[in-house]
Scaffold this active site. Structure first.
Site, PDB file in Angstrom:
ATOM      1  N   GLN A 268       7.522  -1.629  -8.027  1.00 33.99           N
ATOM      2  CA  GLN A 268       6.073  -1.815  -7.372  1.00 33.99           C
ATOM      3  C   GLN A 268       6.025  -0.660  -6.470  1.00 33.99           C
ATOM      4  O   GLN A 268       6.763   0.299  -7.225  1.00 33.99           O
ATOM      5  CB  GLN A 268       6.016  -3.392  -6.885  1.00 33.99           C
ATOM      6  CG  GLN A 268       5.995  -4.529  -7.183  1.00 33.99           C
ATOM      7  CD  GLN A 268       7.008  -5.001  -8.001  1.00 33.99           C
ATOM      8  OE1 GLN A 268       8.499  -5.113  -7.010  1.00 33.99           O
ATOM      9  NE2 GLN A 268       7.467  -5.884  -9.512  1.00 33.99           N
TER      10      GLN A 268
ATOM     11  N   GLY B 206       7.483  -3.493 -14.866  1.00 38.62           N
ATOM     12  CA  GLY B 206       8.091  -2.841 -15.985  1.00 38.62           C
ATOM     13  C   GLY B 206       8.387  -1.212 -16.408  1.00 38.62           C
ATOM     14  O   GLY B 206       6.936  -0.859 -15.971  1.00 38.62           O
ATOM     15  N   HIS B 207       9.880  -1.015 -16.377  1.00 37.65           N
ATOM     16  CA  HIS B 207      10.174   0.087 -16.583  1.00 37.65           C
ATOM     17  C   HIS B 207      10.206   0.949 -17.879  1.00 37.65           C
ATOM     18  O   HIS B 207      11.400   0.510 -18.376  1.00 37.65           O
ATOM     19  CB  HIS B 207      10.910   0.489 -15.234  1.00 37.65           C
ATOM     20  CG  HIS B 207      10.836   0.279 -13.566  1.00 37.65           C
ATOM     21  ND1 HIS B 207      12.329   0.394 -13.210  1.00 37.65           N
ATOM     22  CD2 HIS B 207      10.144   0.395 -13.105  1.00 37.65           C
ATOM     23  CE1 HIS B 207      11.412  -0.020 -11.742  1.00 37.65           C
ATOM     24  NE2 HIS B 207       9.482   0.269 -11.592  1.00 37.65           N
TER      25      HIS B 207
ATOM     26  N   ASP C 244       3.882   1.799 -10.758  1.00 36.61           N
ATOM     27  CA  ASP C 244       3.561   2.111 -12.142  1.00 36.61           C
ATOM     28  C   ASP C 244       3.425   3.648 -12.051  1.00 36.61           C
ATOM     29  O   ASP C 244       2.175   4.406 -13.061  1.00 36.61           O
ATOM     30  CB  ASP C 244       2.322   1.731 -12.734  1.00 36.61           C
ATOM     31  CG  ASP C 244       1.888   0.344 -12.864  1.00 36.61           C
ATOM     32  OD1 ASP C 244       3.516  -0.905 -12.961  1.00 36.61           O
ATOM     33  OD2 ASP C 244       1.146  -0.405 -12.174  1.00 36.61           O
TER      34      ASP C 244
ATOM     35  N   LYS D 134       7.964   5.584 -12.625  1.00 39.27           N
ATOM     36  CA  LYS D 134       9.870   5.615 -11.846  1.00 39.27           C
ATOM     37  C   LYS D 134      10.734   5.395 -12.616  1.00 39.27           C
ATOM     38  O   LYS D 134      11.454   5.722 -13.025  1.00 39.27           O
ATOM     39  CB  LYS D 134       9.419   4.306 -10.721  1.00 39.27           C
ATOM     40  CG  LYS D 134       9.065   4.569  -9.297  1.00 39.27           C
ATOM     41  CD  LYS D 134       8.960   3.194  -8.781  1.00 39.27           C
ATOM     42  CE  LYS D 134       8.318   1.896  -9.400  1.00 39.27           C
ATOM     43  NZ  LYS D 134       6.691   2.030  -9.459  1.00 39.27           N
TER      44      LYS D 134
HETATM   45  P1  IMP Z   1       3.390 -10.543  -9.305  1.00 31.30           P
HETATM   46  O1  IMP Z   1       3.715 -10.054  -7.992  1.00 31.30           O
HETATM   47  O2  IMP Z   1       2.930 -10.964 -10.169  1.00 31.30           O
HETATM   48  O3  IMP Z   1       3.416 -11.708  -7.455  1.00 31.30           O
HETATM   49  O4  IMP Z   1       1.607 -10.196  -8.287  1.00 31.30           O
HETATM   50  C1  IMP Z   1       1.102  -9.930  -7.140  1.00 31.30           C
HETATM   51  C2  IMP Z   1       0.842  -8.533  -6.765  1.00 31.30           C
HETATM   52  O5  IMP Z   1       1.170  -7.273  -7.217  1.00 31.30           O
HETATM   53  C3  IMP Z   1      -0.438  -8.282  -7.919  1.00 31.30           C
HETATM   54  O6  IMP Z   1      -1.972  -7.423  -7.537  1.00 31.30           O
HETATM   55  C4  IMP Z   1      -0.058  -7.382  -9.356  1.00 31.30           C
HETATM   56  O7  IMP Z   1      -0.997  -6.853 -10.371  1.00 31.30           O
HETATM   57  C5  IMP Z   1       1.134  -6.448  -8.877  1.00 31.30           C
HETATM   58  N1  IMP Z   1       2.742  -6.362  -8.997  1.00 31.30           N
HETATM   59  C6  IMP Z   1       2.808  -6.445  -9.335  1.00 31.30           C
HETATM   60  N2  IMP Z   1       4.463  -6.032 -10.037  1.00 31.30           N
HETATM   61  C7  IMP Z   1       3.867  -4.882 -10.376  1.00 31.30           C
HETATM   62  C8  IMP Z   1       3.981  -3.737 -10.799  1.00 31.30           C
HETATM   63  O8  IMP Z   1       5.315  -3.488 -11.647  1.00 31.30           O
HETATM   64  N3  IMP Z   1       3.551  -2.553 -11.211  1.00 31.30           N
HETATM   65  C9  IMP Z   1       2.306  -2.979 -10.660  1.00 31.30           C
HETATM   66  N4  IMP Z   1       1.518  -3.594 -10.190  1.00 31.30           N
HETATM   67  C10 IMP Z   1       2.689  -5.068  -9.798  1.00 31.30           C
END
Ligand code: IMP
Length: 430
Positions: A224, A40-41, A13, A16
């Site tokens: 991420q 989510g971009h 977040d 990007k």
């Molecule tokens: P997962 O990717 O859904 O398995 O989540 C694992 C961890 O990564 C959690 O803490 C999510 O909130 C975090 N996470 C996954 N994708 C994003 C992203 O695009 N932005 C911020 N945090 C993310």
């Protein structure tokens, strides 16, 4: 332009989407290498807001080719919804601008359900996005995953699904005490998606390497952030892929010598969603203020969850610069700090009465680390209309220079708002 990568340097977040969108102007191909629809971009173009989860934001530019690489995991339903939303906004998505790797793994309904059941049972231990991302990567590593090339061959798809469900249904029934899935249910649903997605599936590895050899410019798009990287992040509070720049090579099938420079996107403060240690977190009024300042608040673009907010953490940012081999920085959301009279920057941690300057690999240790802050004066002036670095308030320049010094990486871009125009290019030749 040469081949440039854009990666997140904190817990995701960082903004990007906007930086990738700006740099896409100079690229011919935009290629995403890891993650799935957990990302989510957000890109704002005039009055239109686009949130992309799986498709590279290059899709918003005419004439650019977008690749979803083998390292990405694909939920076909979510991808088709994303395509439909773009088409609704008159952005054409077709076989000439979207290419999906044959080897990308597919998220199945049982991945999503098993993750939800596990998080429920563990009372949201990791705080995942519940998109089935982790379980899809688990099956990939366990060599039982279903790839796009399997999905588009109905015989192979059915055989793999039958084999997987035999095992997975036992897990559902014995561990979670719920009914499993039927082959025909998933097969019929996914066959409908295949009809629409098959034309996009191609050999992206050869395509990308041939294009690079011809001198075409590629923008590598990360999702991420480094601290969510499964190998280097705050394990186990991480996602299940390699979000650091190393993931580019495996997630797209390109050698490291093909990546010319790496831009790290870093927020002027820090946020994180989900569980896990966050030494500089601000829990009170100030945290709420950061969360709600500016035209776009700090709420997850995929799940709507409020993001935890805190001061800039130079320990994790420096670690991230090292892990990614950053060439330059894009510092975002500077404007959010415009009306603070004093700003803290974490320069080290205190742990067990010792000063710690390096990232500790254990999350339980990081959890106990107390930030050691340096106080910098704020600038108490709006930066949203400033377009040149030298015109920024002196204290804002001092603040930015300190972040760059802590990361030991020069600044290329400063973002002072969500619009494309709200950008200061320090380095003109990116
Ligand atoms: P997962 O990717 O859904 O398995 O989540 C694992 C961890 O990564 C959690 O803490 C999510 O909130 C975090 N996470 C996954 N994708 C994003 C992203 O695009 N932005 C911020 N945090 C993310």
């Amino acid at each position: 332009m040469s081949n440039v990568a854009v990666v997140g340097t904190q817990w995701g977040d960082e903004g990007k989407g906007k930086i990738i969108d700006l740099l896409t102007e100079n690229a011919d191909i935009v290629a995403r290498y890891q993650g799935g629809n957990n990302a989510g971009h957000t890109v704002i173009i005039n009055d239109n807001e686009f949130t992309l989860h799986l498709i590279p934001s290059g899709i918003l530019h005419k004439g650019k080719k977008c690749i979803i690489g083998n390292g990405v995991v694909i939920n076909p339903k979510a991808l088709l919804e994303e395509i439909a939303e773009l088409e609704d906004k008159e952005i054409s998505v077709n076989e000439n601008n979207l290419y999906i790797s044959k080897s990308a793994h597919v998220t199945m309904p049982y991945h999503i359900v098993s993750e939800t059941l596990k998080e429920e049972r563990d009372r949201g231990r990791i705080g995942t996005t519940l998109r089935g991302i982790g379980p899809t990567y688990v099956d990939k590593a366990a060599r039982m995953g279903i790839r796009m090339c399997d999905l588009i061959d109905s015989d192979i798809f059915r055989a793999k699904l039958e084999e997987n469900l035999e095992q997975i249904n036992v897990l559902f029934e014995k561990i979670y005490g719920v009914k499993g899935f039927q082959v025909s249910e998933i097969f019929d649903e996914y066959s409908k998606y295949v009809e629409k997605l098959a034309p996009f599936v191609s050999d992206t590895v050869f395509m990308l390497n041939k294009a690079i050899d011809k001198g075409v410019s590629v923008l590598f798009e990360g999702a991420q952030g480094a601290l969510l990287d499964v190998d280097h992040g705050t394990y186990p509070y991480v996602t299940s892929s390699n979000s650091t720049s190393g993931g580019i090579c495996t997630g797209l099938g390109v050698g490291p010598t093909k990546v010319d420079s790496i831009i790290g996107v870093v927020k002027a403060y820090t946020t994180r969603v989900g569980e896990g240690p966050f030494p500089t977190e601000l829990k009170g009024e100030l945290g709420d203020k950061l969360r709600n300042a500016g035209p776009i608040g700090e709420y997850g673009r995929s799940t709507g969850r409020p993001r935890r907010c805190g001061w800039f953490d130079g320990v994790i940012a420096g670690y991230s610069a090292m892990l990614n081999g950053l060439s330059s920085l894009a510092i975002t959301r500077l404007d959010i700090l415009d009306d603070l009279d004093e700003i803290n920057v974490c320069v080290a941690y205190e742990y067990n009465d010792q000063r710690l300057e390096e990232f500790p690999y254990r999350s339980d240790i990081l959890q106990q680390c107390k930030p050691i802050y340096e106080k910098l004066p704020g600038w108490m002036e709006s930066t949203v209309d400033i377009r040149e670095y030298s015109k920024l308030p002196k204290n804002a320049q001092k603040y930015l220079n300190r972040l760059s010094e802590l990361m030991n990486v020069p600044i290329a871009i400063v973002s002072v708002g969500p619009q494309r125009s709200q950008t200061i290019f320090v380095e003109k030749n990116l």
